[in-house]
Design a protein around this motif. Structure first.
Motif, PDB file in Angstrom:
ATOM      1  N   GLY A   1      83.740  49.211 103.957  1.00 21.60           N
ATOM      2  CA  GLY A   1      84.179  50.432 103.303  1.00 21.60           C
ATOM      3  C   GLY A   1      84.154  51.596 104.268  1.00 21.60           C
ATOM      4  N   PRO A   2      84.643  52.737 103.822  1.00 22.29           N
ATOM      5  CA  PRO A   2      84.712  53.899 104.715  1.00 22.29           C
ATOM      6  C   PRO A   2      83.334  54.377 105.161  1.00 22.29           C
ATOM      7  CG  PRO A   2      85.299  54.482 102.445  1.00 22.29           C
ATOM      8  CD  PRO A   2      85.196  52.992 102.503  1.00 22.29           C
ATOM      9  N   GLY A   3      82.294  54.142 104.337  1.00 22.55           N
ATOM     10  CA  GLY A   3      80.969  54.621 104.697  1.00 22.55           C
ATOM     11  C   GLY A   3      80.094  53.549 105.292  1.00 22.55           C
TER      12      GLY A   3
ATOM     13  N   TRP B   1      70.131  55.562 108.823  1.00 21.19           N
ATOM     14  CA  TRP B   1      71.384  55.735 108.080  1.00 21.19           C
ATOM     15  C   TRP B   1      71.440  57.139 107.505  1.00 21.19           C
ATOM     16  CZ3 TRP B   1      68.521  51.104 106.402  1.00 21.19           C
ATOM     17  CH2 TRP B   1      68.943  49.958 107.075  1.00 21.19           C
ATOM     18  N   ARG B   2      72.653  57.553 107.187  1.00 14.91           N
ATOM     19  CA  ARG B   2      72.865  58.863 106.587  1.00 14.91           C
ATOM     20  C   ARG B   2      73.260  58.702 105.128  1.00 14.91           C
ATOM     21  NH1 ARG B   2      72.676  59.172 111.624  1.00 14.91           N
ATOM     22  NH2 ARG B   2      73.978  57.331 111.716  1.00 14.91           N
ATOM     23  N   PRO B   3      73.009  59.737 104.300  1.00 10.85           N
ATOM     24  CA  PRO B   3      73.425  59.665 102.903  1.00 10.85           C
ATOM     25  C   PRO B   3      74.916  59.323 102.815  1.00 10.85           C
ATOM     26  CG  PRO B   3      72.022  61.581 103.221  1.00 10.85           C
ATOM     27  CD  PRO B   3      72.285  61.003 104.591  1.00 10.85           C
ATOM     28  N   GLY B   4      75.231  58.394 101.946  1.00 10.22           N
ATOM     29  CA  GLY B   4      76.616  57.954 101.784  1.00 10.22           C
ATOM     30  C   GLY B   4      76.949  56.689 102.554  1.00 10.22           C
ATOM     31  N   ASP B   5      76.102  56.324 103.556  1.00 14.36           N
ATOM     32  CA  ASP B   5      76.337  55.059 104.263  1.00 14.36           C
ATOM     33  C   ASP B   5      76.213  53.899 103.278  1.00 14.36           C
ATOM     34  OD1 ASP B   5      76.753  56.235 106.700  1.00 14.36           O
ATOM     35  OD2 ASP B   5      74.799  55.695 107.562  1.00 14.36           O
TER      36      ASP B   5
ATOM     37  N   TRP C   1      71.252  53.477  96.290  1.00 16.18           N
ATOM     38  CA  TRP C   1      71.837  53.417  94.940  1.00 16.18           C
ATOM     39  C   TRP C   1      72.686  52.161  94.800  1.00 16.18           C
ATOM     40  CZ3 TRP C   1      71.888  54.592  90.084  1.00 16.18           C
ATOM     41  CH2 TRP C   1      73.069  54.660  89.343  1.00 16.18           C
ATOM     42  N   LEU C   2      72.365  51.360  93.789  1.00 19.55           N
ATOM     43  CA  LEU C   2      73.183  50.192  93.437  1.00 19.55           C
ATOM     44  C   LEU C   2      74.021  50.582  92.227  1.00 19.55           C
ATOM     45  CD1 LEU C   2      74.042  47.214  93.610  1.00 19.55           C
ATOM     46  CD2 LEU C   2      71.961  46.627  92.331  1.00 19.55           C
ATOM     47  N   ALA C   3      75.316  50.766  92.454  1.00 19.43           N
ATOM     48  CA  ALA C   3      76.204  51.307  91.415  1.00 19.43           C
ATOM     49  C   ALA C   3      76.663  50.209  90.457  1.00 19.43           C
ATOM     50  CB  ALA C   3      77.420  51.959  92.078  1.00 19.43           C
ATOM     51  N   PRO C   4      76.929  50.588  89.194  1.00 19.12           N
ATOM     52  CA  PRO C   4      77.501  49.622  88.250  1.00 19.12           C
ATOM     53  C   PRO C   4      78.789  49.025  88.816  1.00 19.12           C
ATOM     54  CG  PRO C   4      77.020  51.715  87.154  1.00 19.12           C
ATOM     55  CD  PRO C   4      76.809  51.929  88.616  1.00 19.12           C
ATOM     56  N   ASP C   5      78.998  47.741  88.533  1.00 16.56           N
ATOM     57  CA  ASP C   5      80.233  47.033  88.902  1.00 16.56           C
ATOM     58  C   ASP C   5      80.374  46.762  90.405  1.00 16.56           C
ATOM     59  OD1 ASP C   5      81.049  47.002  86.197  1.00 16.56           O
ATOM     60  OD2 ASP C   5      81.804  49.051  86.398  1.00 16.56           O
ATOM     61  N   THR C   6      79.291  46.964  91.164  1.00 17.92           N
ATOM     62  CA  THR C   6      79.334  46.625  92.591  1.00 17.92           C
ATOM     63  C   THR C   6      79.490  45.118  92.762  1.00 17.92           C
ATOM     64  OG1 THR C   6      77.877  48.486  93.144  1.00 17.92           O
ATOM     65  CG2 THR C   6      78.015  46.695  94.755  1.00 17.92           C
ATOM     66  N   PRO C   7      80.383  44.657  93.642  1.00 24.68           N
ATOM     67  CA  PRO C   7      80.460  43.217  93.919  1.00 24.68           C
ATOM     68  C   PRO C   7      79.210  42.759  94.674  1.00 24.68           C
ATOM     69  CG  PRO C   7      81.904  44.423  95.399  1.00 24.68           C
ATOM     70  CD  PRO C   7      81.349  45.436  94.426  1.00 24.68           C
TER      71      PRO C   7
ATOM     72  N   PRO D   1      82.490  56.182  97.020  1.00 31.52           N
ATOM     73  CA  PRO D   1      83.285  55.031  96.581  1.00 31.52           C
ATOM     74  C   PRO D   1      82.372  53.833  96.295  1.00 31.52           C
ATOM     75  CG  PRO D   1      83.487  55.321  98.953  1.00 31.52           C
ATOM     76  CD  PRO D   1      82.621  56.441  98.455  1.00 31.52           C
ATOM     77  N   LEU D   2      82.863  52.930  95.452  1.00 32.77           N
ATOM     78  CA  LEU D   2      82.118  51.697  95.185  1.00 32.77           C
ATOM     79  C   LEU D   2      82.081  50.867  96.472  1.00 32.77           C
ATOM     80  CD1 LEU D   2      80.876  50.556  92.555  1.00 32.77           C
ATOM     81  CD2 LEU D   2      82.920  49.113  92.368  1.00 32.77           C
ATOM     82  N   PRO D   3      80.897  50.445  96.925  1.00 37.85           N
ATOM     83  CA  PRO D   3      80.868  49.662  98.171  1.00 37.85           C
ATOM     84  C   PRO D   3      81.501  48.286  97.961  1.00 37.85           C
ATOM     85  CG  PRO D   3      78.651  50.372  97.524  1.00 37.85           C
ATOM     86  CD  PRO D   3      79.561  50.637  96.364  1.00 37.85           C
TER      87      PRO D   3
END
Ligand code: MG
Length: 228
Positions: A8-10, A21-25, A56-62, A213-215
């Motif tokens: 992903g972009p981050g 790591w930085r926030p958003g990585d 953060w583990l986001a909902p719907d992450t693969p 974005p969703l990783p």
């Protein structure tokens, strides 16, 4: 890295990792055993210091989650067989609300903040696990089977005692290792009783950045573990 490798972009890359790591990585949080990856969760870094990493583990992450070697659910195996059979992983997505993972470096556990679908706090899941290793792609550890649950009412209870006993019977842990794992749980239980960090630090008010974005699940989810 080439285009189309699933990053992903981050996502940090092997050549650009400088030890933090930085926030958003976007990194991986993996559970490994005997050189195999048993569970891989792409997460977004919230904070990363020498003392504490928050992700953060986001909902719907693969994700890759563990299954028995024949593809059936781990808990479909009777306890006496569960830790003797071969395990594999399957691709799925993270169901339900996201969770916030707190990793106090140097401790043999992580603490996961868990919410209900309506956004209210359910509690803190204390996952007992090996001291974690970090590599450019993320965090690696080994699950210790026994867990603690700290409710929103601050009551502490042990989780998965039956699986912990079965894992010992299957030879996963020696008696000395099992004692160290339980001692770590008792130590965290004492931290919760004092309502010390990380419980008192307000992480239950965390909100993910809506711009994240969703990783994706990067191809390097399966690369060899950084820790045994
Ligand atoms: Mg566990």
């Amino acid at each position: 890295m080439t285009a189309g490798d699933g990053l992903g972009p981050g996502a940090p890359q092997a050549g650009s990792y400088d030890g933090s790591w930085r926030p958003g990585d976007q990194i991986l949080w993996r559970y490994c055993l005997n050189g195999e990856v048993r569970d891989a969760r792409p997460v977004t870094v919230v904070a990363d210091t020498p003392e504490l990493t928050v992700a953060w583990l986001a909902p719907d992450t693969p994700i890759r989650r563990p299954v028995l070697a024949d593809g059936s659910a781990i808990r479909s195996a009777p306890l006496s067989q569960r830790f003797l059979r071969g395990w594999s992983t399957t691709q799925t997505t993270w169901h339900g609300p996201g969770i916030l993972k707190l990793l106090p470096w140097g401790a043999a556990h992580s603490v996961w903040v868990v919410w209900r679908p309506d956004g209210t706090l359910r509690g803190w899941y204390v996952n007992l696990e090996a001291r974690q290793g970090r590599w450019w792609g993320g965090i690696d550890t080994t699950d210790h089977v026994l867990d603690l649950w700290v409710g929103a009412d601050r009551r502490v209870e042990w989780k998965d005692e039956d699986e912990f006993a079965a894992a010992q019977q299957a030879g996963r842990f020696t008696a000395a290792e099992a004692q160290r794992i339980r001692s770590e749980g008792e130590r965290v239980s004492d931290i919760a009783a004092r309502w010390d960090s990380p419980f008192r630090d307000g992480w239950e008010d965390f909100q993910p950045d809506p711009a994240w974005p969703l990783p994706p699940l990067p191809d390097h989810w399966a690369s060899p573990p950084a820790t045994p």
